[in-house]
Design an enzyme around this catalytic site. Structure first.
Site, PDB file in Angstrom:
ATOM      1  N   SER A 297      41.479  34.904  38.761  1.00 16.03           N
ATOM      2  CA  SER A 297      42.497  34.135  38.603  1.00 16.03           C
ATOM      3  C   SER A 297      43.978  33.947  37.336  1.00 16.03           C
ATOM      4  O   SER A 297      44.617  35.378  38.387  1.00 16.03           O
ATOM      5  CB  SER A 297      41.922  32.536  37.520  1.00 16.03           C
ATOM      6  OG  SER A 297      42.647  31.478  37.773  1.00 16.03           O
TER       7      SER A 297
ATOM      8  N   HIS B 114      42.015  25.069  40.911  1.00 15.14           N
ATOM      9  CA  HIS B 114      41.675  25.863  42.477  1.00 15.14           C
ATOM     10  C   HIS B 114      41.184  25.232  43.442  1.00 15.14           C
ATOM     11  O   HIS B 114      39.976  25.557  43.773  1.00 15.14           O
ATOM     12  CB  HIS B 114      41.044  27.680  42.156  1.00 15.14           C
ATOM     13  CG  HIS B 114      41.663  28.506  41.091  1.00 15.14           C
ATOM     14  ND1 HIS B 114      42.455  28.734  41.344  1.00 15.14           N
ATOM     15  CD2 HIS B 114      40.992  28.247  39.556  1.00 15.14           C
ATOM     16  CE1 HIS B 114      42.257  29.706  40.320  1.00 15.14           C
ATOM     17  NE2 HIS B 114      42.341  29.484  39.240  1.00 15.14           N
TER      18      HIS B 114
END
Length: 306
Positions: free
Chosen positions: A89, A189
């Protein structure tokens, strides 16, 4: 020579006091000062604050970027260099910086804006599942609107993301050894981040990407790439796309990687990699002491990364 990959953790690995020993070094002091000019707040102050503040997305992501990038720079000063990089991430931004895709200040400005947008997201929920039936989980996600597999971290750990109703519906139908609701503001996400991703796109487009000096494994497409346009396009999908960390872990030995060094607080990523593929040398660099003792193998930690 042992072929080595460097990996960089994201939000969820932060810890109170992270990076404070770096203040003993003049290079790090200068970087912290540069960061304060860009961010408008002090990373060392945040890193020494209460859990509630250091774990707030707005502060966590830029602080992690600064601490991890300084550690990586200090490793390079000591003659250490990766053959491949990846980040989980937010950690992908550090990986791209280390690969020479953009300069340090540009990377921090991107992370700053990303953190602001993600911090302001609302109406979503994320939950980690540990020890579950994958087939059952995938079936429930497929049958339930507004929920996705956000982080495929390892065979035994995933994170789902979506509306609270949808996430709760999936959790009610899937047996898991452990379920951990994550303390985040939105459904990271997932498609629910589309508005934030759209607002972030012009900022991303304003930064010139250069070809990577070493291959990068991207979250949304874990295939090694050095092409600047490819890396930018993949990053543009990251906020709404799944973090395919299990596939990144599996790719490492396929690329001839023998040693993996996790750079940043905690030992989350090496723990996930250990559960996914065996035979790799796993090390952790999170402090000045670790830099002085390169080669010491890290122990895994059962923590959720997102």
């Amino acid at each position: 020579m042992t072929k080595t990959a460097w990996v960089f953790p994201g939000q969820g690995s932060q810890a109170i006091g992270m990076g404070m020993d770096l203040l003993e070094l003049s290079y790090a002091k200068d970087k912290f000062a540069q960061a304060e000019e860009i961010l408008g707040w002090s990373v060392p102050e945040i890193c020494q604050s209460e859990e509630e503040k250091i774990s707030r997305t707005l502060y966590t992501q830029p602080s992690m970027y600064v601490v991890e990038s300084i550690l990586a720079d200090l490793m390079r000063e000591r003659g250490q260099h990766p053959a491949l990089v990846a980040g989980h991430s937010m950690g992908e931004y550090v990986a791209l910086y280390v690969a020479g895709v953009f300069d340090w200040s540009e990377g921090l400005r991107l992370v700053k804006r990303r953190a602001e947008l993600m911090d302001s997201a609302a109406g979503g929920m994320m939950a980690a599942l540990i020890g579950f039936n994958r087939e059952q989980l995938e079936q429930q996600i497929e049958q339930t609107p507004d929920v996705v597999l956000a982080n495929d971290n390892s065979p035994a750990q995933v994170v789902i993301s979506g509306t609270p109703t949808a996430v709760e519906a999936v959790l009610s139908q899937v047996k898991a050894k452990r379920v951990i609701p994550l303390n985040v503001s939105g459904a990271f996400h997932s498609p629910l981040m589309a508005a934030a991703a759209s607002e972030f796109q012009p900022v991303l487009e304003s930064v010139t990407f250069k070809p990577a000096k070493v291959p990068v494994l991207s979250n949304v497409e874990p295939i090694p790439a050095v092409d600047a346009a490819v890396l930018k396009e993949r990053l543009s999908r990251q906020m709404t796309g799944s973090v395919r960390w299990q596939e990144i872990s599996q790719r490492l030995p396929e690329e001839g990687i023998e040693r993996v060094v996790e750079i940043g607080p905690g030992t989350v990523l090496t723990g996930l990699i250990k559960r996914t593929c065996s035979g790799l040398i796993l090390e952790n660099i999170s402090s000045v002491a670790d830099l002085e003792g390169l080669g010491v193998r890290g122990e895994e930690e059962d923590t959720v990364t997102r």
